[in-house]
Scaffold this active site. Structure first.
Site, mmCIF file in Angstrom:
data_model
loop_
_atom_site.group_PDB
_atom_site.id
_atom_site.type_symbol
_atom_site.label_atom_id
_atom_site.label_comp_id
_atom_site.label_asym_id
_atom_site.label_seq_id
_atom_site.Cartn_x
_atom_site.Cartn_y
_atom_site.Cartn_z
ATOM 1 N N HIS A 1 9.120 -3.454 2.777
ATOM 2 C CA HIS A 1 9.051 -3.418 1.790
ATOM 3 C C HIS A 1 10.091 -4.258 0.708
ATOM 4 O O HIS A 1 10.367 -5.088 -0.169
ATOM 5 C CB HIS A 1 8.346 -2.798 1.394
ATOM 6 C CG HIS A 1 6.911 -2.000 1.583
ATOM 7 N ND1 HIS A 1 7.243 -1.104 2.425
ATOM 8 C CD2 HIS A 1 5.966 -2.854 1.577
ATOM 9 C CE1 HIS A 1 5.616 -1.680 3.661
ATOM 10 N NE2 HIS A 1 4.781 -2.480 2.801
ATOM 11 N N LEU B 1 9.078 -3.499 11.190
ATOM 12 C CA LEU B 1 9.006 -2.287 10.669
ATOM 13 C C LEU B 1 7.103 -2.227 10.191
ATOM 14 O O LEU B 1 6.790 -3.253 10.157
ATOM 15 C CB LEU B 1 9.983 -2.484 9.257
ATOM 16 C CG LEU B 1 11.387 -2.253 9.968
ATOM 17 C CD1 LEU B 1 12.452 -2.065 8.938
ATOM 18 C CD2 LEU B 1 11.765 -1.413 10.992
ATOM 19 N N GLN C 1 -10.677 -2.147 2.769
ATOM 20 C CA GLN C 1 -9.830 -3.670 3.738
ATOM 21 C C GLN C 1 -9.687 -2.471 5.662
ATOM 22 O O GLN C 1 -9.438 -2.537 6.041
ATOM 23 C CB GLN C 1 -8.301 -3.336 3.874
ATOM 24 C CG GLN C 1 -7.792 -3.285 3.611
ATOM 25 C CD GLN C 1 -6.149 -3.438 3.289
ATOM 26 O OE1 GLN C 1 -6.135 -3.784 2.043
ATOM 27 N NE2 GLN C 1 -5.136 -4.168 4.353
ATOM 28 N N LYS D 1 5.154 -10.407 8.810
ATOM 29 C CA LYS D 1 4.335 -9.465 10.215
ATOM 30 C C LYS D 1 2.872 -9.493 9.663
ATOM 31 O O LYS D 1 2.700 -10.099 11.198
ATOM 32 C CB LYS D 1 4.870 -7.917 10.067
ATOM 33 C CG LYS D 1 4.923 -7.536 10.947
ATOM 34 C CD LYS D 1 4.498 -5.861 10.503
ATOM 35 C CE LYS D 1 3.464 -4.922 11.217
ATOM 36 N NZ LYS D 1 2.451 -3.891 10.838
ATOM 37 N N LEU E 1 6.498 2.914 1.580
ATOM 38 C CA LEU E 1 8.292 1.975 2.016
ATOM 39 C C LEU E 1 8.560 1.980 2.898
ATOM 40 O O LEU E 1 8.896 2.816 2.566
ATOM 41 C CB LEU E 1 8.244 1.919 0.390
ATOM 42 C CG LEU E 1 7.228 1.642 -0.953
ATOM 43 C CD1 LEU E 1 7.410 1.402 -1.975
ATOM 44 C CD2 LEU E 1 5.742 0.181 0.038
ATOM 45 N N MET F 1 0.827 -0.910 -0.265
ATOM 46 C CA MET F 1 0.090 -0.096 0.214
ATOM 47 C C MET F 1 0.379 1.239 -0.052
ATOM 48 O O MET F 1 0.193 2.271 0.028
ATOM 49 C CB MET F 1 -0.995 0.084 1.278
ATOM 50 C CG MET F 1 -2.162 -1.281 1.217
ATOM 51 S SD MET F 1 -3.571 -0.732 2.353
ATOM 52 C CE MET F 1 -2.599 -0.912 3.581
HETATM 53 O O1 PAF Z 1 -0.425 -5.632 3.685
HETATM 54 C C1 PAF Z 1 -0.500 -5.000 3.137
HETATM 55 O O2 PAF Z 1 -0.191 -3.985 2.227
HETATM 56 C C2 PAF Z 1 -1.634 -4.716 2.263
HETATM 57 O O3 PAF Z 1 -2.490 -5.172 2.813
HETATM 58 C C3 PAF Z 1 -1.673 -5.555 0.833
HETATM 59 C C4 PAF Z 1 -1.466 -7.362 0.597
HETATM 60 C C5 PAF Z 1 -0.924 -4.438 -0.414
HETATM 61 C C6 PAF Z 1 -3.377 -5.569 0.442
HETATM 62 O O4 PAF Z 1 -4.121 -4.401 -0.264
#
Ligand code: PAF
Length: 283
Positions: free
Chosen positions: A43, A190, A67, A155, A39, A36
Site C-alpha cells: 500500500h 504482500l 465484497q 496483485k 496497510l 481496506m
Molecule cells: O483492494 C482492496 O483493498 C479493496 O478491494 C478496495 C479496492 C479498497 C475496495 O474495497
C-alpha cells in the site's frame, strides 16, 4: 510543527470535498489509493507512486462489507486504524479518507453495480457478488474523492480490470492505473491476509508465486497451457494448497487461453489452511 498521523484523518464527506476543492483551486491534481486498511509496504508503494505523480495523495480506508461473502473473513479482517494512520503519515500521504459505514451505506441504500463477463470467472466464480461489491464501493470512493488518478495493486489483477471496465463504461473521469505487485524476498506477494499464516504455512506460501512463474515460463516457451497448468496444480496440491483456480488468461478480457499468442496473465487462488491467497504474473 510536523503533522500528526491523526491530522491526516478525514471522516466527514463535506470536509473531504472542501479539502479536495482547495487542492484543486491551488492547481494540484489528486491521486486516490483505495484500501481496506491493514496497510503494508505494498500500500505504501502505491502512496509513494501517488507522490511521485506530483499530486495530493488521498488513501481511503474502509473495510467494505459488501465484497465479503457469507463465511468469509469480514469480521476478523485486520483493523488497526492508529497504525495505518502512522504508516500513511510516514509515507507522506496528504489525507486518509476514513468514511463511516453510514456514509458508505446509509439506510435505504439500494444500488449495486453489476459488471459483466470480466467479473464472472476466476475470483468471481468462487466469490459470487464480490466484484459487484468492489465495483459499487470503488465507484462511491471515486465520486467522493473525484481523483484525477486512482492507483490499484496488480496483485488483485481481476479487480484492476473490473475497475477499469466500470470507469470506462460509466464515463468516470478518472485514470485507473495498476502498480506492480510488491513481494517478499522469497516471492510471496504482500497481502494484508499474510498475517493470518502460521509459520509453517508462511514457509510454504512462496510456492504459489514459484508455480505461477513456472507456468508462465512454460506458456511463454511452448504456447500450450494445459500440461503446464496440470503440473502446476499438482505441485500446489502436493505442497498443501487447496487450489480454487489456476489459469492462463488473456490479460485484457481474462478469458482462459489454451495457447498464448498475445499479452497473457497466469492467475491463481488457493487456500493454505484458513488463509486464502491470490497472486498472478505476466506471461
Ligand atoms: O483492494 C482492496 O483493498 C479493496 O478491494 C478496495 C479496492 C479498497 C475496495 O474495497
Amino acid at each position: 510543527m510536523s503533522s500528526q498521523p491523526t491530522d491526516l484523518r478525514i471522516s466527514e464527506l463535506a470536509t473531504l470535498r472542501a479539502q479536495v476543492a482547495a487542492w484543486r483551486a491551488a492547481g494540484a491534481r489528486v491521486v486516490l489509493v483505495p484500501t481496506m486498511g491493514a496497510l503494508h509496504r505494498g500500500h505504501l508503494a502505491l502512496v509513494a507512486e501517488g507522490r511521485a505523480l506530483g499530486g495530493r495523495t488521498v488513501a481511503s480506508i474502509f473495510v467494505n462489507p459488501t465484497q465479503f461473502g457469507p463465511g468469509e473473513d469480514f469480521s476478523r479482517y485486520p483493523r488497526d486504524l492508529a497504525a495505518d494512520l502512522a504508516l500513511l503519515s510516514g509515507a507522506g500521504a496528504d489525507a486518509a479518507w476514513t468514511p463511516e459505514p453510514a456514509t458508505m451505506y446509509p439506510p435505504g441504500f439500494a444500488t449495486r453495480i453489476a459488471v459483466g463477463a470480466l467479473s464472472e470467472g476466476l475470483c468471481g466464480a468462487v466469490r459470487p457478488g464480490h466484484f459487484s461489491g468492489v465495483a459499487t464501493v470503488v465507484t462511491k470512493l471515486l465520486n467522493q474523492v473525484r481523483p484525477d488518478i486512482a492507483l490499484f495493486g496488480e496483485k488483485d489483477f481481476q479487480q484492476l480490470r473490473v475497475i477499469q471496465q466500470v470507469t470506462r463504461d460509466l464515463d468516470l473521469a478518472v485514470e485507473i492505473r495498476g502498480v506492480p505487485t510488491l513481494r517478499e524476498a522469497d516471492g510471496l506477494a504482500l497481502s494484508s491476509r499474510n498475517r493470518y499464516l502460521t509459520s509453517a504455512e508462511r514457509a510454504v506460501a512462496p510456492r504459489l508465486h514459484a508455480v505461477l512463474s513456472e507456468v508462465a515460463a512454460a506458456a511463454r516457451d511452448g504456447g500450450e497451457t494445459g500440461a503446464a497448468l496440470a503440473r502446476g496444480a499438482a505441485a500446489l496440491t502436493a505442497a498443501g494448497f487447496a487450489v480454487q483456480y489456476l489459469a492462463v488468461c488473456d490479460a485484457e478480457t481474462l478469458a482462459p487461453l489454451e495457447r498464448v499468442a498475445g499479452p497473457a496473465r497466469v492467475l491463481a487462488a488457493a487456500h493454505l489452511g484458513r488463509t486464502r491467497l491470490i497472486d498472478n504474473v505476466a506471461v
